[in-house]
Design a protein around this motif. Structure first.
Motif, PDB file in Angstrom:
ATOM      1  N   ILE A 202       0.870  -1.183   0.000  1.00 30.77           N
ATOM      2  CA  ILE A 202       0.000   0.000   0.000  1.00 30.77           C
ATOM      3  C   ILE A 202       0.905   1.230   0.000  1.00 30.77           C
ATOM      4  N   TYR A 203       0.838   2.003  -1.087  1.00 33.03           N
ATOM      5  CA  TYR A 203       1.649   3.217  -1.215  1.00 33.03           C
ATOM      6  C   TYR A 203       0.746   4.443  -1.142  1.00 33.03           C
ATOM      7  N   GLN A 204       0.907   5.222  -0.071  1.00 34.65           N
ATOM      8  CA  GLN A 204       0.220   6.498   0.044  1.00 34.65           C
ATOM      9  C   GLN A 204       1.266   7.595  -0.153  1.00 34.65           C
ATOM     10  N   CYS A 205       1.392   8.041  -1.392  1.00 35.53           N
ATOM     11  CA  CYS A 205       2.399   9.061  -1.719  1.00 35.53           C
ATOM     12  C   CYS A 205       2.126   9.602  -3.117  1.00 35.53           C
ATOM     13  N   CYS A 206       2.623  10.793  -3.363  1.00 39.38           N
ATOM     14  CA  CYS A 206       2.548  11.349  -4.715  1.00 39.38           C
ATOM     15  C   CYS A 206       3.471  10.570  -5.640  1.00 39.38           C
TER      16      CYS A 206
END
Length: 323
Positions: A202-206
């Motif tokens: 899970i990648y929460q990033c721009c």
């Protein structure tokens, strides 16, 4: 009718009932109700298991074998309490994200890697944690989940003559880890001990600087066979990204939009549906967001955005988080 008695047995029982006192009859009735309730509950459990088995016949199910999942949570806030201004701070949204992911992991019966969420880490520290979880034996867990919440961007890499995705450590613009580097850590020929079990990212990033602007809608309202000897370089991996390549990811005071959606959907359905179905539901939940967004701290001009998470998968079986 729950009873399997034949007519003779039923007649015999009726005659005996006539000889019972009212108290005996009430006791017998209560006992029959309890038995009926027990049978109904047993049938419900067996039916639920049968439904999952039927749904999971194709293409098979990753076995859990009574083992828990292991979850690595890395969150970088980019907040410095010694500075008057923190223009790149991800607080307070990221604090809520961490709380949601820790609580969700516990709700789903998973163990946290290192027994906690890892906060405000440099790129080198992130590498250490990622390498650590990549070396866990599948004898000790049924799947691994890697949650990285930080700033990210696309950078030009002169050595590779192309743009590369990076995730920033907490120490600033020169402190980063390449997304490709993380991918390589979990190749089957590198993370040998994790071969054959799911790896969920899970990648929460721009992933760049492009806004996901809203546009007007024109829509009217067999089992897997292998040679048994070789495996592909990448398999058994599923990834959910907070945005498209090259685009910005979004948050508000209640948390990041992706993490909030995951928390909502996985809490409702995470114990009965498999992960790809859950993540499709997350995409649907993200679809509900239509927000106005100020383009910069200096400008009052706003645009309408319509965020969307992006799912990538090379799973070869259905992946459940609980038994």
């Amino acid at each position: 009718m729950l009873s399997s008695c034949d007519d003779y047995q039923a007649t015999k029982n009726c005659k005996s009932e006539e000889r019972k006192t009212p108290k005996q009859q009430r006791t017998a009735t209560e006992g029959a109700c309890n038995i009926a309730g027990d049978i109904a509950r047993a049938v419900a459990v067996l039916t639920a298991r049968e439904e999952r088995t039927i749904e999971s016949d194709e293409p098979g199910v990753y076995p859990l074998n009574g083992k828990k999942g292991r979850v690595l949570i890395i969150n970088n806030s980019f907040y410095d309490e010694n500075r008057d201004e923190n223009p790149h701070s991800r607080k307070p949204a990221c604090d809520k994200d961490v709380e949601n992911m820790v609580n969700l992991s516990m709700f789903l019966g998973c163990d946290l890697y290192g027994d906690k969420a890892h906060l405000d880490k440099s790129a080198e520290e992130m590498r250490t944690f990622l390498k650590g979880i990549s070396r866990i034996s599948k004898n000790h867990c049924s799947f691994v989940v890697i949650i990285i919440m930080t700033h990210g961007n696309l950078l030009k890499d002169e050595s590779e003559k192309q743009e590369i995705e990076v995730l920033y450590g907490n120490n600033g613009e020169t402190d980063y880890i390449k997304r490709k580097e993380i991918d390589n850590m979990f190749q089957n020929d590198v993370a040998v001990s994790l071969q054959g079990i799911p790896k969920f990212f899970i990648y929460q990033c721009c992933r760049g600087k492009i806004h996901m602007e809203a546009i007007d809608s024109q829509i009217e309202t067999d089992d897997i066979e292998t040679d048994g000897i070789t495996v592909p370089i990448f398999s058994d991996i599923v990834t959910i990204n907070s945005t498209l390549p090259g685009h910005i990811a979004y948050k508000d005071g209640d948390g990041s939009l992706l993490i909030t959606s995951i928390n909502t959907i996985f809490r409702k359905h995470g114990r009965k549906k498999h992960v790809l179905d859950l993540l499709t539901m997350v995409n649907s939940e993200m679809l509900k967001n239509l927000r106005s967004y100020r383009q910069s701290h200096q400008s009052l001009e706003t645009i309408l955005i319509k965020p969307m998470s992006v799912l990538e998968s090379c799973l070869v079986k259905h992946f459940y988080l609980t038994e």
